[in-house]
Design an enzyme around this catalytic site. Structure first.
Site, PDB file in Angstrom:
ATOM      1  N   SER A 144       0.840  -1.120   0.002  1.00 13.09           N
ATOM      2  CA  SER A 144       0.089  -0.136  -0.020  1.00 13.09           C
ATOM      3  C   SER A 144       0.925   1.239   0.272  1.00 13.09           C
ATOM      4  O   SER A 144       1.909   1.296   0.583  1.00 13.09           O
ATOM      5  CB  SER A 144      -1.001   0.007   1.282  1.00 13.09           C
ATOM      6  OG  SER A 144      -1.439   1.261   1.507  1.00 13.09           O
ATOM      7  N   TYR A 169      -2.348  -0.155  10.011  1.00  7.82           N
ATOM      8  CA  TYR A 169      -2.540  -0.708   8.689  1.00  7.82           C
ATOM      9  C   TYR A 169      -1.333  -0.738   7.840  1.00  7.82           C
ATOM     10  O   TYR A 169      -0.819  -1.488   7.035  1.00  7.82           O
ATOM     11  CB  TYR A 169      -3.609  -0.163   7.818  1.00  7.82           C
ATOM     12  CG  TYR A 169      -3.805  -0.398   6.463  1.00  7.82           C
ATOM     13  CD1 TYR A 169      -4.199  -1.533   6.067  1.00  7.82           C
ATOM     14  CD2 TYR A 169      -3.542   0.436   5.442  1.00  7.82           C
ATOM     15  CE1 TYR A 169      -4.363  -2.015   4.657  1.00  7.82           C
ATOM     16  CE2 TYR A 169      -3.601   0.087   4.136  1.00  7.82           C
ATOM     17  CZ  TYR A 169      -4.058  -1.023   3.803  1.00  7.82           C
ATOM     18  OH  TYR A 169      -4.006  -1.482   2.301  1.00  7.82           O
TER      19      TYR A 169
END
Length: 338
Positions: A144, A169
């Protein structure tokens, strides 16, 4: 090839599975169909892949299940299941694996950290172990843009230091990259990580900005605009993302004699949030009521991907304009929600 796609009921996993099937590959789709957002959308994606709604619902309370449809097989399973996942690898004899399954969402990770450790770290370790023991040629996995944290060097480059994540995350995705590097080094199989940059398009996630804004505008509700709208994102249309993943799966490469590769995959362009909102207003035919708010914890001001390496190695060429991409999403939204 026979390819395992984890997260197959998710946004990117659904679109990738569809393209792989259309190209003649056998796809085994795995997903736990959790309730992070409305599972109905996930079931409807599966229906588009040939798995009927009633069949999928019948397995709603099962740990594992198998449903067949020509080139696509769907299996409901948690990645962290250390007994069932190795059995699946043993039974199916995959050629390649594309791991897109993860607990998503930056803000959700602040409230529910345990789910990120379970899915994104324990689950990914299980994937790596299965690839190791079952001689998988190539593992492609989702990372990501969030790993760049507060990096102020623009555009983001894969060679930049990413040691300061600002959400769990992001930390879990950076952990995936480190784990993949370790396994490629120790056990000699290829791993390719793709750092996704703000993917959008039809069948997108309801927690993403495009979905939230479109839904609110069409239902005459105000939209939440964080950091007073002073943000920029490298918005990347889903078809461009899927084409990039597809090319990586088709041709795993050796580069500098390393089995480990890492790429940015984005649109190579930063778009102002207010310009993004204007595109949505244009295609919904409505002006948004904007509720200007401060920056949210875990958010970053700007993302912008340097995708030169992916262009050089795979002829990656994102070419969907923001206007065309937003129009396609709004049309899908209106049709899906009638």
């Amino acid at each position: 090839m026979k390819i395992l796609v984890t997260g197959a009921a998710g946004f990117i996993g659904y679109h990738l599975s569809k393209k792989l099937i259309a190209s003649g590959h056998i796809v085994v789709g795995l997903d736990n169909v959790n309730d992070y957002y409305n599972p109905q959308l996930k079931f409807d994606r599966l229906k588009e892949l040939g798995i009927e709604q009633l069949e999928a619902e019948a397995y709603n309370n099962c740990t594992t299940s198998t449903l067949h449809n020509n080139l696509f097989k769907f299996i409901r399973l948690n990645l962290e299941d250390r007994e069932a996942l190795p059995k699946l690898f043993e039974q199916e004899n995959f050629d390649q694996v594309c791991n897109l399954a993860a607990q998503a969402g930056v803000r959700y990770s602040i409230e529910n950290p345990e789910s990120y450790v379970d899915s994104n770290i324990v689950g990914f370790l299980n994937i790596l172990e299965c690839c190791r023991h079952h001689k998988i040629e190539h593992l492609v996995y989702a990372s990501s843009s969030s790993v760049y944290g507060l990096n102020d060097k623009i555009p983001f480059d894969v060679d930049d230091r990413v040691d300061n994540p600002i959400s769990l995350y992001a930390a879990s995705k950076k952990s995936n990259e480190l784990m993949a590097h370790t396994y490629s080094h120790l056990y000699g199989f290829k791993t390719t990580g793709l750092r996704f940059f703000t993917v959008y398009g039809p069948w997108g996630r309801p927690d993403m900005a495009l979905f939230l804004f479109t839904d609110a505008i069409l239902n005459n509700k105000p939209i939440k605009v964080f950091n007073n709208g002073k943000m920029e994102r490298d918005f990347t249309y889903i078809d461009d993302i899927v084409e990039g993943i597809f090319r990586v799966l088709q041709k795993p490469i050796d580069k500098n004699s390393s089995n480990y590769q890492l790429y940015n995959i984005g649109n190579n362009n930063a778009v102002k949030l207010m310009d993004f909102i204007e595109a949505i207003e244009k295609h919904t035919g409505k002006i948004a009521e904007k509720n200007l708010l401060p920056m949210q914890p875990g958010d970053v001001y700007k993302t912008w991907a340097n995708v030169d390496a992916l262009i050089q190695d795979y002829d990656y060429a994102p070419n969907t304009s923001l206007d065309k991409g937003v129009m396609a999403f709004v049309e899908w939204y209106k049709n899906y929600y009638k």
